[in-house]
Motif scaffolding. Structure first.
Motif, PDB file in Angstrom:
ATOM      1  N   LEU A 177       3.176 -11.630 -14.403  1.00 51.16           N
ATOM      2  CA  LEU A 177       3.481 -12.145 -13.062  1.00 51.16           C
ATOM      3  C   LEU A 177       4.236 -11.106 -12.237  1.00 51.16           C
ATOM      4  N   MET A 178       5.181 -10.411 -12.862  1.00 55.27           N
ATOM      5  CA  MET A 178       5.903  -9.350 -12.144  1.00 55.27           C
ATOM      6  C   MET A 178       4.947  -8.245 -11.722  1.00 55.27           C
ATOM      7  N   PHE A 179       3.989  -7.925 -12.589  1.00 57.67           N
ATOM      8  CA  PHE A 179       2.942  -6.954 -12.265  1.00 57.67           C
ATOM      9  C   PHE A 179       2.195  -7.409 -11.012  1.00 57.67           C
ATOM     10  N   LEU A 180       1.829  -8.688 -10.956  1.00 54.04           N
ATOM     11  CA  LEU A 180       1.072  -9.211  -9.816  1.00 54.04           C
ATOM     12  C   LEU A 180       1.912  -9.235  -8.537  1.00 54.04           C
ATOM     13  N   VAL A 181       3.214  -9.454  -8.673  1.00 49.08           N
ATOM     14  CA  VAL A 181       4.094  -9.403  -7.489  1.00 49.08           C
ATOM     15  C   VAL A 181       3.975  -8.034  -6.832  1.00 49.08           C
ATOM     16  N   VAL A 182       4.107  -6.980  -7.628  1.00 49.65           N
ATOM     17  CA  VAL A 182       4.015  -5.618  -7.086  1.00 49.65           C
ATOM     18  C   VAL A 182       2.596  -5.317  -6.622  1.00 49.65           C
ATOM     19  N   PHE A 183       1.600  -5.843  -7.352  1.00 46.25           N
ATOM     20  CA  PHE A 183       0.195  -5.616  -7.002  1.00 46.25           C
ATOM     21  C   PHE A 183      -0.115  -6.173  -5.611  1.00 46.25           C
ATOM     22  N   PHE A 184       0.302  -7.414  -5.342  1.00 48.72           N
ATOM     23  CA  PHE A 184       0.042  -8.024  -4.043  1.00 48.72           C
ATOM     24  C   PHE A 184       0.929  -7.443  -2.947  1.00 48.72           C
ATOM     25  N   TRP A 185       2.104  -6.969  -3.313  1.00 48.55           N
ATOM     26  CA  TRP A 185       3.045  -6.388  -2.346  1.00 48.55           C
ATOM     27  C   TRP A 185       2.578  -5.020  -1.855  1.00 48.55           C
ATOM     28  N   THR A 186       1.878  -4.275  -2.706  1.00 43.37           N
ATOM     29  CA  THR A 186       1.516  -2.894  -2.379  1.00 43.37           C
ATOM     30  C   THR A 186       0.635  -2.751  -1.132  1.00 43.37           C
ATOM     31  N   PRO A 187      -0.436  -3.548  -0.955  1.00 45.12           N
ATOM     32  CA  PRO A 187      -1.259  -3.368   0.250  1.00 45.12           C
ATOM     33  C   PRO A 187      -0.510  -3.556   1.570  1.00 45.12           C
ATOM     34  N   PRO A 188       0.224  -4.654   1.781  1.00 48.73           N
ATOM     35  CA  PRO A 188       0.934  -4.756   3.061  1.00 48.73           C
ATOM     36  C   PRO A 188       1.951  -3.642   3.255  1.00 48.73           C
ATOM     37  N   HIS A 189       2.618  -3.258   2.187  1.00 47.53           N
ATOM     38  CA  HIS A 189       3.593  -2.168   2.247  1.00 47.53           C
ATOM     39  C   HIS A 189       2.918  -0.860   2.673  1.00 47.53           C
ATOM     40  N   THR A 190       1.804  -0.535   2.015  1.00 51.44           N
ATOM     41  CA  THR A 190       1.128   0.735   2.266  1.00 51.44           C
ATOM     42  C   THR A 190       0.352   0.720   3.580  1.00 51.44           C
ATOM     43  N   TRP A 191      -0.302  -0.388   3.887  1.00 46.80           N
ATOM     44  CA  TRP A 191      -1.070  -0.455   5.129  1.00 46.80           C
ATOM     45  C   TRP A 191      -0.176  -0.378   6.356  1.00 46.80           C
ATOM     46  N   ALA A 192       1.029  -0.906   6.259  1.00 41.21           N
ATOM     47  CA  ALA A 192       1.956  -0.802   7.390  1.00 41.21           C
ATOM     48  C   ALA A 192       2.279   0.666   7.663  1.00 41.21           C
ATOM     49  N   LEU A 193       2.481   1.444   6.602  1.00 41.66           N
ATOM     50  CA  LEU A 193       2.718   2.879   6.764  1.00 41.66           C
ATOM     51  C   LEU A 193       1.464   3.569   7.289  1.00 41.66           C
ATOM     52  N   ALA A 194       0.309   3.186   6.762  1.00 40.64           N
ATOM     53  CA  ALA A 194      -0.949   3.812   7.170  1.00 40.64           C
ATOM     54  C   ALA A 194      -1.271   3.526   8.641  1.00 40.64           C
ATOM     55  N   MET A 195      -0.841   2.361   9.143  1.00 42.68           N
ATOM     56  CA  MET A 195      -1.034   2.076  10.569  1.00 42.68           C
ATOM     57  C   MET A 195      -0.303   3.102  11.428  1.00 42.68           C
ATOM     58  N   ARG A 196       0.869   3.485  10.961  1.00 43.80           N
ATOM     59  CA  ARG A 196       1.674   4.459  11.704  1.00 43.80           C
ATOM     60  C   ARG A 196       1.046   5.854  11.638  1.00 43.80           C
ATOM     61  N   TYR A 197       0.413   6.182  10.507  1.00 38.85           N
ATOM     62  CA  TYR A 197      -0.120   7.535  10.314  1.00 38.85           C
ATOM     63  C   TYR A 197      -1.646   7.547  10.192  1.00 38.85           C
ATOM     64  N   LYS A 198      -2.313   6.597  10.835  1.00 32.95           N
ATOM     65  CA  LYS A 198      -3.762   6.495  10.645  1.00 32.95           C
ATOM     66  C   LYS A 198      -4.516   7.726  11.156  1.00 32.95           C
TER      67      LYS A 198
END
Length: 308
Positions: A177-198
């Motif tokens: 479950l902890m693995f899945l928490v980080v798994f689901f958290w990673t896309p919004p975290h990374t995509w928010a950064l990628a929006m800034r540097y697209k």
């Protein structure tokens, strides 16, 4: 006052800093955030400082290995992205061959260390992490699909499994479950950064989601994955006490509100600052996992024990 760059000590210092930069020290912060709570939950009510520090050191070497090898593979695109143009290989501060040997040596050292100080399972898991990050994410997914960080992000989830395995010598539903928490958290975290540097990613030919999709679609997916993250933290509540439950609920509502605001701002045509969500997502994950760590150290009665 630091040594002058044109002196022997200045050159040595610059070389050491270049090799340190290969490991991406700031990225490794996730190791600390994820590994310690997993170990404390596995040893609920106990704190084995020596094992924790040993596991963190072995995990650090593993993450440093993966990041260094990532720099070797991505040297060509790092040179054309403003965000990464100062990385050691992009500016030729370290020979590529040396960086490759450095990364591989760290990987071997990580496996041997964790096998010695913890157990074989922890060592094997760190090797799987390095291999997946370099061979699957960096060499295959990153440049071929917009879902690169969705599946490639699994490598960043592995520290919780390593930490749990170091304590118990096995795996269970809690670290999954902890693995899945980080798994689901990673896309919004990374995509928010990628929006800034697209534009950086577009110039490098990397099909990050914000490069190939509209901002509205990206922020909708960010909101969906945010909900998935929060609901998964709720699923972990039975294994923890009331303290973690309160933290998970309050922090989760806050994270959902932030993601929803970003989506609504994009839909309404208002100026957005995605980097804010990127930074706050770090705070969210830290708050949730610190709450879990404190709850575990205190050894509070778990919600499952209260109910059953």
């Amino acid at each position: 006052m630091g040594a002058r760059p044109d002196t022997v000590w200045g050159r040595i210092g610059a070389t050491v800093l270049a090799y340190l930069a290969l490991t991406k020290p700031r990225v490794i912060e996730l190791l600390l955030v994820a590994t310690i709570p997993a170990m404390l939950l596995a040893d609920r009510g106990g704190v084995d400082i020596v094992l924790i520090l040993s596991t963190l050191f072995g995990g650090w070497m593993g993450a440093a290995s993966a990041n260094s090898l990532n720099c070797v593979v991505d040297a060509d695109i790092d040179k054309v992205m403003k965000r990464t143009e100062r990385r050691p290989l992009a500016r030729s501060a370290v020979p590529t061959r040396n960086a490759l040997v450095f990364g591989l040596a760290l990987g071997v050292a990580s496996f041997v260390w964790l096998w010695w100080r913890a157990n074989l399972l922890a060592g094997v898991l760190v090797v799987i992490t390095i291999a997946f990050y370099v061979l699957v994410y960096t060499m295959v997914l990153k440049r071929r699909t917009w879902q690169n960080v969705v599946w490639g992000g699994a490598a960043g989830c592995m520290p919780v499994l390593v930490g749990w395995a170091a304590v118990t010598g096995s795996l269970s539903w809690e670290p999954v479950l902890m693995f899945l928490v980080v798994f689901f958290w990673t896309p919004p975290h990374t995509w928010a950064l990628a929006m800034r540097y697209k534009e950086d990613y577009r110039a490098a030919g990397v099909p990050m989601f914000p490069v190939v999709a509209s901002e509205e679609r990206v922020t909708l997916h960010i909101m969906i994955y945010t909900w998935a993250t929060v609901l998964t933290t709720f699923a972990l509540i039975p294994a923890a006490g009331a303290l973690y439950a309160v933290v998970a609920v309050l922090a989760g509502l806050w994270f959902i509100v932030m993601a929803t605001q970003l989506y609504r701002s994009v839909r309404g045509g208002a100026p957005v600052k995605p980097l804010r969500l990127f930074l706050q997502s770090n705070n969210y994950l830290a708050i949730v996992f610190v709450g879990l760590a404190v709850d575990s150290v205190l050894g509070l009665t778990t919600i499952a024990e209260m109910l059953f």
